[in-house]
Structures are given as structure tokens and as C-alpha cells.
Design an enzyme around this catalytic site. Structure first.
Site, PDB file in Angstrom:
ATOM      1  CB  ALA A  70      19.464  -6.006  21.975  1.00 35.83           C
ATOM      2  CG  MET A  71      14.577  -2.470  19.777  1.00 34.89           C
ATOM      3  SD  MET A  71      15.841  -1.294  19.318  1.00 34.89           S
ATOM      4  CE  MET A  71      15.038   0.229  19.742  1.00 34.89           C
ATOM      5  N   GLY A  72      15.090  -4.489  23.839  1.00 36.97           N
ATOM      6  CA  GLY A  72      14.712  -4.867  25.206  1.00 36.97           C
ATOM      7  C   GLY A  72      13.209  -4.827  25.426  1.00 36.97           C
ATOM      8  CB  CYS A 127      12.383 -11.833  21.626  1.00 41.16           C
ATOM      9  SG  CYS A 127      13.655 -10.603  21.971  1.00 41.16           S
ATOM     10  CE  LYS A 162       8.546 -12.316  13.787  1.00 44.50           C
ATOM     11  NZ  LYS A 162       8.554 -10.848  13.741  1.00 44.50           N
ATOM     12  N   GLY A 214      16.873  -7.953   8.241  1.00 43.97           N
ATOM     13  CA  GLY A 214      17.235  -7.311   6.975  1.00 43.97           C
ATOM     14  C   GLY A 214      17.608  -8.313   5.898  1.00 43.97           C
ATOM     15  N   GLY A 240      11.302 -11.831   7.008  1.00 49.99           N
ATOM     16  CA  GLY A 240      12.756 -11.844   7.117  1.00 49.99           C
ATOM     17  C   GLY A 240      13.383 -11.327   5.841  1.00 49.99           C
ATOM     18  N   GLY A 241      13.816 -10.069   5.859  1.00 43.72           N
ATOM     19  CA  GLY A 241      14.610  -9.520   4.758  1.00 43.72           C
ATOM     20  C   GLY A 241      13.859  -9.171   3.493  1.00 43.72           C
TER      21      GLY A 241
HETATM   22  C1  DHB Z   1      13.101  -7.262  20.441  1.00 46.97           C
HETATM   23  C2  DHB Z   1      13.967  -7.579  19.453  1.00 46.97           C
HETATM   24  C3  DHB Z   1      13.671  -8.601  18.587  1.00 46.97           C
HETATM   25  O1  DHB Z   1      14.487  -8.945  17.570  1.00 46.97           O
HETATM   26  C4  DHB Z   1      12.529  -9.311  18.748  1.00 46.97           C
HETATM   27  O2  DHB Z   1      12.286 -10.311  17.928  1.00 46.97           O
HETATM   28  C5  DHB Z   1      11.655  -8.968  19.719  1.00 46.97           C
HETATM   29  C6  DHB Z   1      11.962  -7.934  20.579  1.00 46.97           C
HETATM   30  C7  DHB Z   1      13.432  -6.201  21.398  1.00 46.97           C
HETATM   31  O3  DHB Z   1      14.560  -6.172  21.851  1.00 46.97           O
HETATM   32  O4  DHB Z   1      12.554  -5.417  21.772  1.00 46.97           O
END
Ligand code: DHB
Length: 301
Positions: A70-72, A127, A162, A214, A240-241
Site C-alpha cells: 500500500a504505497m499510497g 487500486c 485497468k 505476485g 497478475g503473477g
Molecule cells: C498502489 C497500489 C496498488 O496495488 C495499485 O494498484 C495502485 C496503487 C499504491 O498504493 O500506490
């Protein structure tokens, strides 16, 4: 012409594997490096309207068969991303991934990406954890159709959408994207997930929820492409993976015209592209497939 040549609608690709959004694609230099490694195109990190620091650490962890992140949606914002696109687009095809919070933001982001030289835009409607973004928008078919049709009316470059697997109405959402004029559907984004730390007795990620990617998600993605191939007539991109030629072949035989690799770039390095290209071509020669198009959908009765 090489057997690996393919096309996603109007976007032609020398090799069928692209870098999935979010991996080695936030700077011009990293995108160039991925093109040099044998990627047919690079999908940029999803870019939003403003610069964003992203979530606090920990925002990423390894699990059995994959990664949860969860990069945000961290990034420089669309204005500054121009500099990165100027470095990368002379070297190959860059698909601009964009993450807006409403129709007008998506229009602005797509228009800028087109101006910066993107060969297509990919709408992140998937996301799994961003409030007001991603799958919160991308699980409502009427809103998906509205966003896609408005973006289509604003740019000339192809518009890819997507989608999330975190829904039981994936086919209806893909049809809504097609009705809105989408040029391709990309499936799947990450699965909404959580990891708990027993020692701290709380979710491990600062955001609590994240997206699982993954090897573990591959059968979910293959199933999604298989289902979508039956209901939409626009091209499909499988993601995906995917780690090796077998995974890529599964997606193509389910119905994908091309594929994207994300997590395996991190775990296996950029060499994953040349390895998949060589091994896939070998398989195709041995089994009598003279093109990606001749392999596409063959497992889908
Ligand atoms: C981020 C993470 C995801 O899995 C995605 O599909 C899009 C954005 C994120 O946190 O930046």
C-alpha cells in the site's frame, strides 16, 4: 516479423510483455532501463494531479507467493512527470497510467499524458485501497462508462482501462468500459489484502490494507481474462503473477493480446523480460504457433 510481435488495438509491440504499472516506472531513467531489458512497452506508475509522498512505512511486505503493498500512490504529480516522460518516450513506448479522483481529473491527466508523448493511457480504476480513487470508482459500471467516454472524447491516443478482481461483476464493468469506448481492458490489478503482526497485535501495513500481487494471484488473473474474452470484443492485456513463459502463455491462451509483468521485475530483476521472450519463442516454435495472435484465446472454447 518476429513471432513475438503483437498489438493491443492500434498499439503495436515488438515483444508482448510490458512493465506493469508501479514497478521501476516512476522515473525516466528507470523506464528506459526496462525498455532496454526487453519490455515491449512500459506502463508508468499511476500519476495523480498533485505531488504525493505516499503512505508511511511499512508500506510493503513479502508473503507466501507474493507481495502486499500500500504505497499510497506516491509520485511527483502530473506537471512534474513531464520531465520523466521527456527522458523515456524517445526510447520506446510508454503507456501513461493515471489515477484521478473524478471525471475532470481523469480528463486533465489523460490530456497531459498525451501531450507528453504517451502511446496510450491506462486508467487506474482498480487500486484496492486508495480512498476516492481506484476500485472505489472502478466497481460502479455507470461511473466507469462515464469516465471512459469523457476521456475518450478528450484524447486521440488509445484508452486502456485497468480493472480490479475485487468484485463479482467484472464482466459488467468491462462491458461498461467497452460501451464507453475503451480501446483495451487490462486485468487484473492487485487483490485487496491484509497482513497482521501477532507481536504488535495489529495490521502490519501503516495503511492496514494493501494489494496482493505476485505468483499467488496468477490463477485469479487467468480466470479473469478467460471470462472477459467471452464478453468483450476489445483487446485484453493480462497481468497478475507472471514470472515465466508458462505464465505468459496461460494468459495469451486465455485471450490476452499482450501481458504485463510487475512483481517478478522486483523478485527476478529486469532480465525477466529477455528470459520470457526467449523461452516463449522457443515454446511457440516447438508447438507451431507462428504469432501471438495465433495463440490468443486457444484455450477458450
Ligand atoms: C498502489 C497500489 C496498488 O496495488 C495499485 O494498484 C495502485 C496503487 C499504491 O498504493 O500506490
Amino acid at each position: 516479423m518476429s513471432a513475438l510481435n503483437t498489438a493491443v488495438g492500434k498499439v503495436t509491440l515488438e515483444t508482448p510483455g510490458m512493465v506493469a504499472s508501479g514497478i521501476m516506472d516512476e522515473t525516466g531513467e528507470s523506464m528506459v532501463r526496462m525498455l532496454q531489458a526487453g519490455a515491449g512497452a512500459v506502463v508508468s506508475k499511476s500519476i495523480g494531479m498533485e505531488p504525493k509522498a505516499g503512505h508511511a512505512n511499512p508500506c510493503f511486505t513479502e508473503v507466501a507467493g507474493g507481495l502486499v503493498n500500500a504505497m499510497g500512490l506516491p509520485g511527483p504529480g502530473i506537471e512534474l512527470f513531464k520531465e520523466e516522460m521527456e527522458i523515456a518516450t524517445p526510447k520506446g513506448k510508454i503507456v501513461g497510467s493515471i489515477a484521478g479522483g473524478n471525471v475532470s481529473e481523469f480528463i486533465t491527466l489523460a490530456t497531459k499524458m498525451e501531450e507528453y508523448g504517451a502511446c496510450a493511457v491506462e486508467l487506474n480504476l482498480s487500486c484496492p485501497h486508495a480512498k476516492g480513487h481506484g476500485m472505489e470508482l472502478g466497481t460502479d459500471p455507470a461511473l466507469v462508462k462515464e469516465i471512459v467516454s469523457q476521456v475518450k472524447g478528450s484524447v486521440k491516443v488509445p484508452v486502456w482501462v485497468k480493472l480490479t478482481p475485487n468484485t463479482h461483476i467484472l464482466p459488467q464493468i468491462a462491458l461498461a468500459a467497452q460501451d464507453g469506448g475503451a480501446d483495451a481492458v487490462v486485468a487484473i490489478n492487485t487483490l485487496k489484502a491484509m497482513v497482521i503482526s501477532p507481536e504488535f497485535a495489529k495490521p502490519f501495513l501503516s495503511n492496514k490494507f494493501g494489494g496482493l500481487s505476485g505468483a499467488a494471484v496468477k490463477p485469479v488473473g487467468v480466470r479473469a481474462i478467460y471470462d472477459l474474452y467471452k464478453v468483450v470484443s476489445i483487446p485484453l492485456v493480462g497481468v497478475g503473477g507472471i514470472c515465466n513463459w508458462r505464465d505468459a502463455a496461460e494468459y495469451i491462451m486465455a485471450g490476452a493480446s499482450a501481458f504485463q509483468v510487475g512483481s517478478a521485475v522486483l523478485t527476478d530483476g529486469p532480465e525477466v523480460f529477455s528470459r520470457i521472450n526467449t523461452d516463449l519463442q522457443k515454446f511457440m516454435e516447438e508447438y507451431g504457433y507462428d504469432s501471438i495472435a495465433s495463440m490468443r484465446g486457444v484455450a477458450n472454447e
